[in-house]
Design an enzyme around this catalytic site. Structure first.
Site, mmCIF file in Angstrom:
data_model
loop_
_atom_site.group_PDB
_atom_site.id
_atom_site.type_symbol
_atom_site.label_atom_id
_atom_site.label_comp_id
_atom_site.label_asym_id
_atom_site.label_seq_id
_atom_site.Cartn_x
_atom_site.Cartn_y
_atom_site.Cartn_z
ATOM 1 N N GLY A 154 -6.391 5.838 22.851
ATOM 2 C CA GLY A 154 -6.094 4.545 23.448
ATOM 3 C C GLY A 154 -7.281 3.614 23.314
ATOM 4 O O GLY A 154 -8.411 4.030 23.040
ATOM 5 N N CYS A 155 -7.032 2.349 23.538
ATOM 6 C CA CYS A 155 -8.082 1.346 23.387
ATOM 7 C C CYS A 155 -9.143 1.478 24.479
ATOM 8 O O CYS A 155 -10.341 1.515 24.199
ATOM 9 C CB CYS A 155 -7.488 -0.051 23.358
ATOM 10 S SG CYS A 155 -6.295 -0.393 24.668
ATOM 11 N N TYR A 156 -8.701 1.560 25.730
ATOM 12 C CA TYR A 156 -9.683 1.717 26.810
ATOM 13 C C TYR A 156 -10.469 3.023 26.666
ATOM 14 O O TYR A 156 -11.699 3.024 26.833
ATOM 15 C CB TYR A 156 -8.975 1.707 28.173
ATOM 16 C CG TYR A 156 -8.461 0.373 28.655
ATOM 17 C CD1 TYR A 156 -9.308 -0.723 28.808
ATOM 18 C CD2 TYR A 156 -7.131 0.211 29.011
ATOM 19 C CE1 TYR A 156 -8.834 -1.934 29.297
ATOM 20 C CE2 TYR A 156 -6.645 -0.999 29.505
ATOM 21 C CZ TYR A 156 -7.504 -2.071 29.647
ATOM 22 O OH TYR A 156 -7.037 -3.262 30.136
ATOM 23 N N ALA A 159 -13.336 2.652 24.113
ATOM 24 C CA ALA A 159 -14.480 1.858 24.580
ATOM 25 C C ALA A 159 -15.238 2.574 25.697
ATOM 26 O O ALA A 159 -16.472 2.565 25.736
ATOM 27 C CB ALA A 159 -14.005 0.489 25.056
#
Lengths: 352, 352, 352, 352
Positions: A154-156, A159
């Site tokens: 996932g994107c979160y 990061a």
């Protein structure tokens, strides 16, 4: 390399991750896009969904079909909604297609955790063991090279994990003190969610938190960081919706167990990521802006230490559709194919 | 009320806080704007600085002058840069003008703390004792009523203190666990800062942290919360710049010392703020958007508890130019004049 | 004034024009909001639709009912979709309610033109004669004072007509040369249109023309300007969608039939609008920005002459939700009630 | 192709056009960036000016020097302010460097017109004859191939000329009726203009016209279209500033001299641009959005006919920094070098 280009396809090509995969794969020297599916636009040209591709030669969009997909592709990206990949993965794998799933279906190793956070039973539990979580800066490349099925992060989680892994790997911070405050652009919600929540007039010039403390990326972040830390990590994760289209900014907090300076920690981060093309550790306090990585597969990081509270503050930025989705998927494809991970991906940012 | 309207003036009327003071004071039934100063636009009409005021009758902008200001006004708002108020406060007070200072000059009680964070010596130390910190929801109204000099709080401290005061007042959270992650629109930087940092092309579609961990609002938040808690509070404060014009969203984190639910805490917050016109405590998990308070003096709050980590998460939103500056200044003026605090200030939001 | 406040209601209170009416009526000294309807939010509090009104006392939203509306209100604003007002106007008028319709139902005098542009038959043709088109700067105030039914103008027609009326009234420009190039913020599309066209990610950082040459405001602009000119006016109208929430900028072009300078024309415009509170004619070439009128009922205008082509260029700006909808509706209400037209409406802009 | 890559340099590399040239040239297979100058950042790394280039190997920024530039490059892009190129072009050409000037210095053939619109005398009049105006869709490729000095067109002239050339070439429209209403993003103003005009808080959620009727791109549009039409063309040009970073939308109006339908005209436009890679003529009425071409060298066009007024309306969109500046410059470089014009430039858009 084989003599002919690798044939790649996208299931769910008319969403934002799908469109971004097309953009990146069109610029990749070793692949050819041979299959595109879309439920919404089946039977139509890709330029119906994305007028900007009008000048590019691409296959028409068709309703997804396992046989067709298997016949047309060597590698298939699954960019549909969570819940779709676990329905089609087995027959596709059996037909010899290698899969990169951009949904959440194969990210969590424990089906009970999946059921708890995604409010549905997992329907392909037997494949969970085989799936490799594809965050290439933090997982083994040999595993990715051999994978038939890669779960694209996932994107979160991308990061957040990149921001905290270097200190968790060392055990330098209090695990109970971890807070991840994340801010995301709107494209992260995908192209099929309408309603007032994504209406320009409501969103622009506004911001808010959402999904606290139940956002589904929470167990994914914890799973990745637990692997890195070698112990169970539980943290507080708060996502916010910000009126920009692309970009995630993750601000991570952790209390230090030993008195380290920002300079020492920056050196450690640089060492930790020294051979990672896509991670740029900037000077302590030189906080990156999301625009510095827009359109790219890079993650920029910077950290500081609040000496008054002995707290480490790390900020990381990525483009949620690239390093947080399509770009990382192509990076995983490169590794699966035995290519250098940055092949076709070293695009500079579109700035401003 | 006296027979004539109160005469009010603004020192530094051409900045964003100055313009907002004009907007609010024009709509206030009991005051008349009799004096406006601006260094940049001295000698010009207000519509040179703010074309939107073209249809309103307002005094011309003039170079600031203590005599003129004292002669023309009963109450003077000082909306210039930090460092200006401490130069002019004494003669103005001696001339009988009541002052509301929107800069940071009189917010910190300890001149050493001022010198440390603002990198200059305080030049009116003798007035610090007298100045009343004007956060009306958390300080005594009788003090404000009698004040000659009110230090109007910063935007971040207002949002942060309102978010955390109710639990700190009870001692229900670990003081060492406090993190305030704040997101601000661009108008908070004022109208006189130019350069790439505030250039549309660089800011739009981007976001970043800044000033960590040295932002000057840190000691101000800590001073207010220490007063509330009855003990010294130190916390980590991280501001972020978000591409919106108005609005602050403050996300505050604290570990609970006792097992309280979000519902219990929401009840407590509602009780704590029960007679406060400008604080709206929303249901647990109904996280406010900054746009819900745009153009208004309201603060909306919502909280949740992450039970997995026993962490309280509170989000508060304000319009940084209203409750975070000009609106709170008018609220303070009302209290100084013995008016109801919401007089002229119950403006509904401009939405969307 | 009567002894009690005027009772006003809004049919369609949960849309953007409805919300803006609430904001303005809450600040109006002579009225009380006694009735609010909404199909989407029937049975709920207004703060469900608009959380920003949480602190204001307002009636609950109910399903629209002619009897209830008639019983509760002296003046009713109809802010629903076009097609609704013509269904309910007759019984409401018969019950003695005065109506201000913000939809297009009663704007066009000729039902054949309505049918042609709106693709449906008009169902209350007999009321068309009675309806007064409420653009108070260009129509007779005595007519408005006596009107039972006011057709509140569209946003584009308001901006366009104010830009061109002064020269058309004099016959100074070639009618065949008229071009109106208009740019609008997104709120003009209303709150009930979803889909990709209004999705933040698709709209932000983008702009496009739409509805050319078939936009439904075309015959309305032409009808108003034909009245002013005393001859049939036909023009080209091109609307564009711009990524802002509020604001219309109208750029109008016309070839001059006689050699007039920008200064001469500016003087003429000022004379033409000399007693009009809400029109500000700025110096020639001092082109207004939409933000100068945000949240207000003002229209700012500026013009220049391209002497090389003998073409007049006028730009006008309004807030599409205020002077282009709710504000103008309140201005019409004031006139219907015999109040000064600016009563409760001289709000300064919210800037920046 | 030669055996070694072409050495290219950029004078003025730290501005927006400079940064965009770097982005495009980094992705070009036949060139190597060997020289970068910047006055503001001389002596520093490119990542000081553009943190997003941190991961790319690029020469350091140096103060511009004719000798160094000539020694280091085969082709030099001049991306400085207008007025700079005419000072350095002669010695550079004499040293054998081929020049592509992105400023306005060599765009206008008549030095008197330059002096009139740019308010300064031209200092290299003898080079004006030699300079080739580089709008490759409308000028001879053989001229570009042999050019030593190419004047790269302005952003507005590119969009406007592409919109109107096909009908002017046929003489199908009234020359006196031409109006170009253009809307531009903020990056068009460059990176070195600060002040309130480009401050986020003033620009966001706002729009306005500017520079009417004196914008310097007017004579450039007229010169190009006069060449195409074979007669002197004079038109009205109105630029507007829109709160987006990249993108120009040009809406062009012309009265038809014969009754042509939108379909007939669309066919003609497609024929006119049939072998032009970078022009996409969309169906009549399928108006393009600027976002469809963001980050690309494409121009999308669509037209319609307002049959009531016999007026053609064409909208064209480009990315002002790519087809309106750096991309077109690379397209010109390709043609100068005998490469296919789209070499390295067929980048798909970054959407959304």
């Amino acid at each position: 390399m084989r003599h002919r280009k690798i044939h790649v396809g996208i299931g769910g090509a008319s969403g934002y991750a799908g469109g971004e995969l097309i953009r990146l794969l069109l610029q990749h020297p070793d692949v050819q896009i041979t299959y595109l599916s879309s439920h919404t636009y089946a039977g139509k040209s890709i330029s119906t969904a994305f007028p900007g591709f009008a000048a590019h030669h691409l296959p028409p969009l068709e309703e997804f079909d396992v046989q067709r997909a298997a016949q047309k592709t060597d590698v298939l990206f699954l960019a549909g909604e969570t819940g779709f990949a676990m329905q089609v993965a087995r027959p596709l794998l059996e037909a010899g297609v290698r899969l990169i799933d951009l949904s959440a279906d194969f990210r969590l190793r424990d089906p009970a955790v999946y059921a708890q956070w995604y409010k549905r039973e997992h329907s392909a539990i037997d494949l969970l063991d085989e799936a490799v979580y594809g965050l290439p800066e933090l997982v083994s490349h040999s595993q990715l090279r051999e994978a038939r099925l890669v779960a694209n992060p996932g994107c979160y989680p991308t990061a957040a994990a990149l921001a905290l892994a270097p200190v968790l790997a060392q055990g330098w911070v209090e695990p109970e003190s971890l807070v991840v405050d994340a801010k995301s652009g709107v494209s992260g919600a995908g192209r099929s969610k309408f309603g007032l929540d994504y209406h320009f007039a409501e969103l622009n010039e506004s911001m808010r938190a959402y999904g606290v403390p139940t956002h589904r990326h929470t167990p994914e972040i914890e799973q990745m960081l637990s692997d890195v830390a070698g112990r169970v990590i539980t943290l507080t994760f708060t996502p916010h919706l910000i009126p920009i289209t692309r970009g995630i900014l993750c601000t991570a907090y952790a209390r230090l167990l030993r008195p380290l300076t920002a300079q020492e920690l920056t050196l450690h981060y640089r060492h930790f990521y020294q051979d990672k093309t896509f991670v740029v550790v900037r000077d302590a306090g030189d906080f990156p802006a999301t625009k510095h990585v827009a359109g790219t597969n890079y993650c920029h990081l910077s950290l500081t230490v609040d000496e008054r509270t002995q707290r480490l503050v790390v900020t990381s930025v990525i483009d949620n559709l690239v390093k947080g989705a399509a770009g990382q998927a192509v990076q995983n494809m490169n590794l699966m194919l035995g290519l250098v991970e940055s092949r076709g991906l070293e695009l500079p940012p579109v700035f401003p």
